[in-house]
Design a protein around this motif. Structure first.
Motif, PDB file in Angstrom:
ATOM      1  N   CYS A  14       0.847  -1.188   0.000  1.00  0.00           N
ATOM      2  CA  CYS A  14       0.000   0.000   0.000  1.00  0.00           C
ATOM      3  C   CYS A  14       0.893   1.252   0.000  1.00  0.00           C
ATOM      4  CB  CYS A  14      -0.904  -0.014   1.238  1.00  0.00           C
ATOM      5  SG  CYS A  14      -2.275   1.128   1.122  1.00  0.00           S
ATOM      6  N   PRO A  15       0.649   2.200  -0.899  1.00  0.00           N
ATOM      7  CA  PRO A  15       1.498   3.389  -0.978  1.00  0.00           C
ATOM      8  C   PRO A  15       1.201   4.394   0.138  1.00  0.00           C
ATOM      9  CG  PRO A  15      -0.270   3.558  -2.578  1.00  0.00           C
ATOM     10  CD  PRO A  15      -0.396   2.192  -1.930  1.00  0.00           C
ATOM     11  N   ALA A  16       2.154   5.290   0.373  1.00  0.00           N
ATOM     12  CA  ALA A  16       1.951   6.392   1.313  1.00  0.00           C
ATOM     13  C   ALA A  16       0.782   7.250   0.817  1.00  0.00           C
ATOM     14  CB  ALA A  16       3.219   7.227   1.424  1.00  0.00           C
ATOM     15  N   GLY A  17       0.075   7.856   1.748  1.00  0.00           N
ATOM     16  CA  GLY A  17      -1.048   8.718   1.393  1.00  0.00           C
ATOM     17  C   GLY A  17      -2.396   8.040   1.516  1.00  0.00           C
ATOM     18  N   GLY A  18      -2.380   6.752   1.780  1.00  0.00           N
ATOM     19  CA  GLY A  18      -3.644   6.031   1.907  1.00  0.00           C
ATOM     20  C   GLY A  18      -3.456   4.786   2.758  1.00  0.00           C
ATOM     21  N   PRO A  27      -5.869   1.272  -3.163  1.00  0.00           N
ATOM     22  CA  PRO A  27      -5.704   2.027  -1.921  1.00  0.00           C
ATOM     23  C   PRO A  27      -6.883   2.978  -1.701  1.00  0.00           C
ATOM     24  CG  PRO A  27      -3.807   2.320  -3.389  1.00  0.00           C
ATOM     25  CD  PRO A  27      -4.841   1.576  -4.144  1.00  0.00           C
ATOM     26  N   VAL A  28      -7.185   3.239  -0.440  1.00  0.00           N
ATOM     27  CA  VAL A  28      -8.201   4.219  -0.057  1.00  0.00           C
ATOM     28  C   VAL A  28      -7.449   5.440   0.454  1.00  0.00           C
ATOM     29  CG1 VAL A  28     -10.138   4.685   1.503  1.00  0.00           C
ATOM     30  CG2 VAL A  28      -9.792   2.376   0.597  1.00  0.00           C
ATOM     31  N   ARG A  29      -7.766   6.614  -0.080  1.00  0.00           N
ATOM     32  CA  ARG A  29      -7.011   7.789   0.363  1.00  0.00           C
ATOM     33  C   ARG A  29      -7.468   8.244   1.742  1.00  0.00           C
ATOM     34  NH1 ARG A  29      -8.690  12.752  -3.615  1.00  0.00           N
ATOM     35  NH2 ARG A  29     -10.923  12.619  -3.336  1.00  0.00           N
ATOM     36  N   CYS A  30      -6.540   8.831   2.468  1.00  0.00           N
ATOM     37  CA  CYS A  30      -6.871   9.376   3.787  1.00  0.00           C
ATOM     38  C   CYS A  30      -7.919  10.469   3.626  1.00  0.00           C
ATOM     39  CB  CYS A  30      -5.612   9.949   4.440  1.00  0.00           C
ATOM     40  SG  CYS A  30      -4.438   8.698   4.978  1.00  0.00           S
ATOM     41  N   PRO A  31      -8.788  10.647   4.619  1.00  0.00           N
ATOM     42  CA  PRO A  31      -9.823  11.685   4.525  1.00  0.00           C
ATOM     43  C   PRO A  31      -9.202  13.082   4.473  1.00  0.00           C
ATOM     44  CG  PRO A  31     -10.196  10.249   6.435  1.00  0.00           C
ATOM     45  CD  PRO A  31      -8.876   9.879   5.852  1.00  0.00           C
ATOM     46  N   SER A  36      -0.963  10.431   5.221  1.00  0.00           N
ATOM     47  CA  SER A  36      -0.179   9.301   5.694  1.00  0.00           C
ATOM     48  C   SER A  36       1.147   9.305   4.941  1.00  0.00           C
ATOM     49  CB  SER A  36      -0.908   7.984   5.442  1.00  0.00           C
ATOM     50  OG  SER A  36      -0.057   6.888   5.752  1.00  0.00           O
ATOM     51  N   ASN A  37       2.249   9.351   5.681  1.00  0.00           N
ATOM     52  CA  ASN A  37       3.556   9.354   5.028  1.00  0.00           C
ATOM     53  C   ASN A  37       4.241   7.990   5.095  1.00  0.00           C
ATOM     54  OD1 ASN A  37       4.157   9.322   7.710  1.00  0.00           O
ATOM     55  ND2 ASN A  37       5.370  11.203   7.719  1.00  0.00           N
ATOM     56  N   ALA A  38       3.508   6.978   5.501  1.00  0.00           N
ATOM     57  CA  ALA A  38       4.070   5.635   5.610  1.00  0.00           C
ATOM     58  C   ALA A  38       3.412   4.702   4.597  1.00  0.00           C
ATOM     59  CB  ALA A  38       3.850   5.094   7.022  1.00  0.00           C
ATOM     60  N   THR A  39       4.154   3.723   4.141  1.00  0.00           N
ATOM     61  CA  THR A  39       3.604   2.709   3.238  1.00  0.00           C
ATOM     62  C   THR A  39       3.099   1.524   4.058  1.00  0.00           C
ATOM     63  OG1 THR A  39       5.751   1.676   2.969  1.00  0.00           O
ATOM     64  CG2 THR A  39       5.160   3.377   1.361  1.00  0.00           C
ATOM     65  N   GLY A  40       2.275   0.690   3.425  1.00  0.00           N
ATOM     66  CA  GLY A  40       1.831  -0.550   4.048  1.00  0.00           C
ATOM     67  C   GLY A  40       0.765  -0.404   5.115  1.00  0.00           C
ATOM     68  N   GLN A  41       0.063   0.706   5.140  1.00  0.00           N
ATOM     69  CA  GLN A  41      -0.960   0.931   6.167  1.00  0.00           C
ATOM     70  C   GLN A  41      -2.246   0.185   5.809  1.00  0.00           C
ATOM     71  OE1 GLN A  41       0.034   2.502   8.981  1.00  0.00           O
ATOM     72  NE2 GLN A  41       1.977   2.489   7.878  1.00  0.00           N
ATOM     73  N   ALA A  42      -2.923  -0.364   6.832  1.00  0.00           N
ATOM     74  CA  ALA A  42      -4.094  -1.207   6.584  1.00  0.00           C
ATOM     75  C   ALA A  42      -5.417  -0.585   7.021  1.00  0.00           C
ATOM     76  CB  ALA A  42      -3.916  -2.550   7.294  1.00  0.00           C
ATOM     77  N   SER A  43      -5.368   0.554   7.745  1.00  0.00           N
ATOM     78  CA  SER A  43      -6.635   1.136   8.192  1.00  0.00           C
ATOM     79  C   SER A  43      -6.541   2.662   8.240  1.00  0.00           C
ATOM     80  CB  SER A  43      -7.023   0.606   9.577  1.00  0.00           C
ATOM     81  OG  SER A  43      -6.215   1.200  10.567  1.00  0.00           O
ATOM     82  N   PRO A  60      -6.754  16.451  -6.451  1.00  0.00           N
ATOM     83  CA  PRO A  60      -7.542  16.136  -7.645  1.00  0.00           C
ATOM     84  C   PRO A  60      -7.282  14.717  -8.145  1.00  0.00           C
ATOM     85  CG  PRO A  60      -5.846  17.782  -8.140  1.00  0.00           C
ATOM     86  CD  PRO A  60      -5.795  17.519  -6.669  1.00  0.00           C
ATOM     87  N   GLY A  61      -8.272  14.162  -8.762  1.00  0.00           N
ATOM     88  CA  GLY A  61      -8.137  12.853  -9.382  1.00  0.00           C
ATOM     89  C   GLY A  61      -7.966  11.707  -8.418  1.00  0.00           C
ATOM     90  N   GLY A  62      -8.310  11.915  -7.137  1.00  0.00           N
ATOM     91  CA  GLY A  62      -8.193  10.843  -6.162  1.00  0.00           C
ATOM     92  C   GLY A  62      -6.766  10.555  -5.753  1.00  0.00           C
ATOM     93  N   ALA A  63      -5.842  11.484  -6.042  1.00  0.00           N
ATOM     94  CA  ALA A  63      -4.436  11.278  -5.678  1.00  0.00           C
ATOM     95  C   ALA A  63      -4.298  11.121  -4.166  1.00  0.00           C
ATOM     96  CB  ALA A  63      -3.597  12.461  -6.168  1.00  0.00           C
ATOM     97  N   LEU A  64      -3.279  10.407  -3.755  1.00  0.00           N
ATOM     98  CA  LEU A  64      -3.027  10.153  -2.343  1.00  0.00           C
ATOM     99  C   LEU A  64      -2.130  11.244  -1.769  1.00  0.00           C
ATOM    100  CD1 LEU A  64      -2.298   6.328  -2.599  1.00  0.00           C
ATOM    101  CD2 LEU A  64      -4.453   7.438  -2.032  1.00  0.00           C
TER     102      LEU A  64
END
Length: 138
Positions: A14-18, A27-31, A36-43, A60-64
């Motif tokens: 999972c990339p940073a930002g989500g 990936p789901v982007r943070c609200p 989020s500046n870390a990779t591999g986050q699950a929630s 824009p465009g759902g970017a993380l």
């Protein structure tokens, strides 16, 4: 990790930002107001509130969003989790990344909002006085 939708493919970190809930296809982007500046986050719990002096609007465009954006000159954010920075009020100036508006000194004024430098404060003309800091007029 998430599965990109292709059969027999290893999950992608999972990339940073989500964050990537188990079994997610993307990936789901943070609200808004967080990042989020870390990779591999699950929630969503991994998303951090945007720090004071910064804003975390939806990109824009759902970017993380992996880093918060400092407030632009002429604006400020005095609370964490800001989606947008507030416009600096008249009688004050706000440098980039401002947490609070800075008042113009006694003897000067600033009739406009959104200003970004002490140099924007105007000295009172002879015969006029601004007795308080942060004056809009003399």
């Amino acid at each position: 990790a998430f599965c990109s939708g292709h059969a027999n493919v290893e999950p992608v970190p999972c990339p940073a930002g989500g964050y990537c809930p188990a079994g997610s296809a993307a990936p789901v982007r943070c609200p808004a107001g967080s990042f989020s500046n870390a990779t591999g986050q699950a929630s969503e719990d991994a998303c951090l509130p945007c720090s004071v002096g910064h804003a975390c609007s939806a990109l824009p465009g759902g970017a993380l969003r992996s880093l918060p954006s400092p407030c632009e000159p002429g604006s400020y954010a005095n609370a964490s989790g800001a989606v947008a920075c507030d416009r600096c009020p008249s009688g004050h100036f706000c440098e980039a990344g401002a947490i609070e508006p800075s008042p113009c000194q006694q003897g000067s004024f600033l009739p406009y909002g959104g200003m970004d430098s002490r140099d924007d404060c105007i000295l009172c003309p002879l015969g006029h006085v601004a007795n308080e800091t942060g004056s809009e007029s003399c």
